[in-house]
Write a protein that holds these residues in place. Structure first.
Motif, short mmCIF file in Angstrom:
data_model
loop_
_atom_site.label_atom_id
_atom_site.label_comp_id
_atom_site.label_asym_id
_atom_site.label_seq_id
_atom_site.Cartn_x
_atom_site.Cartn_y
_atom_site.Cartn_z
N GLY A 1 0.82 -1.22 0.00
CA GLY A 1 0.00 0.00 0.00
C GLY A 1 0.85 1.26 0.00
N ASP A 2 1.98 1.22 0.74
CA ASP A 2 2.89 2.37 0.74
C ASP A 2 3.46 2.60 -0.67
OD1 ASP A 2 2.59 2.75 3.48
OD2 ASP A 2 4.26 1.40 3.96
N LEU A 3 3.83 1.51 -1.34
CA LEU A 3 4.36 1.64 -2.70
C LEU A 3 3.32 2.27 -3.62
CD1 LEU A 3 6.22 -1.78 -3.21
CD2 LEU A 3 7.16 0.39 -2.43
N LYS A 4 2.07 1.84 -3.47
CA LYS A 4 1.00 2.40 -4.31
C LYS A 4 0.84 3.90 -4.04
CE LYS A 4 -1.77 0.31 -6.47
NZ LYS A 4 -1.86 0.04 -7.92
N ARG A 5 0.93 4.29 -2.77
CA ARG A 5 0.80 5.71 -2.45
C ARG A 5 1.95 6.52 -3.04
NH1 ARG A 5 -1.65 3.46 2.09
NH2 ARG A 5 0.30 3.15 3.22
N LEU A 6 3.11 5.89 -3.24
CA LEU A 6 4.24 6.57 -3.87
C LEU A 6 4.07 6.68 -5.39
CD1 LEU A 6 7.17 4.87 -1.92
CD2 LEU A 6 6.44 7.26 -1.72
N GLY A 7 3.02 6.03 -5.91
CA GLY A 7 2.77 6.08 -7.35
C GLY A 7 3.14 4.82 -8.09
N TYR A 8 3.56 3.77 -7.37
CA TYR A 8 3.99 2.53 -8.01
C TYR A 8 2.85 1.91 -8.82
CZ TYR A 8 5.21 -2.36 -8.62
OH TYR A 8 5.43 -3.59 -9.17
N ARG A 9 3.20 1.43 -10.02
CA ARG A 9 2.22 0.75 -10.88
C ARG A 9 2.80 -0.61 -11.29
NH1 ARG A 9 1.21 4.89 -15.65
NH2 ARG A 9 -0.54 3.51 -16.16
N SER A 10 2.03 -1.64 -11.10
CA SER A 10 2.47 -2.99 -11.42
C SER A 10 2.42 -3.22 -12.93
CB SER A 10 1.56 -4.01 -10.72
OG SER A 10 1.62 -5.27 -11.35
N LEU A 11 3.54 -3.72 -13.48
CA LEU A 11 3.57 -4.05 -14.90
C LEU A 11 2.53 -5.09 -15.26
CD1 LEU A 11 7.40 -4.22 -15.67
CD2 LEU A 11 5.72 -2.96 -17.03
N ALA A 12 2.44 -6.16 -14.46
CA ALA A 12 1.49 -7.23 -14.77
C ALA A 12 0.06 -6.70 -14.73
CB ALA A 12 1.66 -8.39 -13.78
#
Length: 421
Positions: free
Chosen positions: A386-397
């Protein structure tokens, strides 16, 4: 007949070129604005006048640049920016000679391309039952023997002696500025210059013609070559032909990138691995992007410690860097213009498996979490997904499957309208 070189002075040619570059993307807004100003002010004319007068372009600069993910360096050449833009227009105009290329050549042609090469190969109904030979020509552009290339050029450009003369003046020089001083040596077709891909396409016409003339399943993208045969003995014969032609042209196979695959075994071409009728990221593609991820994470950690920046800021920069590389959505964090060459644009339309994308996802998440601590361990998982998502992370898959659903939705026929009462 007027030489193609005369069109370098035509404002209409420059306007068409500017429009084409804008539609293809690949240039930032700043670069597009600079090109538009160059075209509007006709700043190209001093260079064009020199070319039309028969004067040489000048001495190029020679540089050593790092190969991605490797310590080995490669040699590239460049001219000052005005000369480079004129050469880019010339490369654009040279597309009218695309029909002089055998059908098996897919590099740097407006009517071909890497996607088309892969789709043609994988569409062959018995592709999984064939033997495969994949090779790479070592240091191709800079190893091209100019005296051997010039007769090929004269044949292909026989309708334009002025253009042939320009290339003779460009290629027969042996000087370059390297480390602030002039050095001499063979330059080949000068990798890094805009016309080098056109010349590299022509140099191996003998090889291309041999295989396409026999209707062999064959493709070449610059220095990457792949071919298929029904039998192992037949493939051995093909390998002998390849080595013979390369030897006569002063070229050699890169042994690190030479592969023979038996029927049913995976083969790789242009970043894609094919096996069992399905396509995934190749091992080389995954290794290259993992190397970039590791190097960027370590560099950002050093920057964070040196500047006293917060871990969140460094991690957010990491996320933004790879979002920009992977995705084409300009509205997303780190997103690009949809015309730019991103993973979403290049790989997503080809892949039929997501295993490689998931592997890259895991590696990127691992190294984002590495930045605050400088080590790998369970403690890094205090940074949650969730922290990664809040940083803007987007999963390639995830983005890959979303793009496939969107593509399927667009292709789905609209329901028929009910007849009016």
């Amino acid at each position: 007949m007027e030489s193609l070189l005369s069109e370098l002075a035509w404002p209409s040619a420059w306007t068409e070129f500017l429009t084409w570059r804008r539609e293809r993307g690949r240039l930032s807004r700043k670069e597009l604005a600079a090109l538009a100003g160059f075209v509007q002010t006709r700043a190209y004319m001093p260079v064009v006048e020199r070319i039309l007068s028969g004067a040489p372009l000048g001495v190029p600069e020679k540089k050593l640049v790092n190969k991605a993910g490797r310590r080995k360096k490669r040699v590239v050449y460049s001219f000052p920016e005005p000369e480079m833009w004129v050469l880019k227009l010339l490369a654009f105009l040279l597309s009218r000679y695309d029909d002089k290329q055998p059908d098996g050549v897919y590099s740097f042609r407006q009517d071909a391309g890497a996607h088309r090469a892969i789709r043609r190969l994988t569409a062959a109904p018995d592709i999984a039952a064939r033997w495969c030979y994949k090779l790479d020509v070592a240091d191709y552009f800079n190893s091209i023997d100019v005296p051997l290339l010039l007769p090929i050029l004269r044949d292909v450009l026989c309708d334009d002696p002025g253009l042939v003369g320009f290339f003779e003046r460009l290629l027969l020089g042996d000087e370059a500025v390297f480390g602030g001083r002039v050095v001499r040596g063979a330059r080949g077709v000068m990798a890094g210059t805009p016309t080098a891909p056109f010349l590299a396409n022509l140099y191996l016409r003998e090889l291309d013609g041999y295989f396409t003339g026999r209707k062999a399943l064959y493709a070449r993208y610059s220095d990457d070559i792949i071919m298929f045969c029904e039998t192992e003995d037949g493939l051995a014969g093909f390998r002998g032909v390849v080595r013979g032609v390369l030897g006569r042209h002063g070229l050699r196979v890169n042994p690190d990138k030479e592969r023979v695959s038996a029927p049913g075994e995976p083969w790789e071409f242009l970043g894609i691995e094919f096996q069992g009728g399905r396509m995934d990221l190749s091992r080389a593609t995954k290794a290259k992007i993992k190397g970039k991820i590791r190097r960027k994470a370590r560099a950002l950690r050093r920057w964070m410690l040196r500047k006293g920046a917060t871990p969140e800021r460094a991690m957010r920069t990491m996320v933004r860097t790879f979002n920009k590389k992977f995705f084409a959505d300009p509205a997303a964090p780190g997103g690009r213009d949809p015309h730019e060459l991103t993973w979403a644009r290049w790989f997503f339309p080809l892949l039929t498996r997501d295993d490689g994308l998931k592997e890259v996802d895991r590696h990127l998440q691992q190294y984002i979490r590495y930045i605050p601590t400088g080590r790998h361990g369970k403690g890094n998982y205090r940074t949650t997904y969730g922290d990664l998502k809040r940083l803007g992370y987007r999963s390639l898959a995830h983005e890959y499957h979303a793009s496939r659903r969107e593509g399927a939705r667009r292709e789905r026929p609209l329901p028929a309208k009910a007849p009016a009462p």
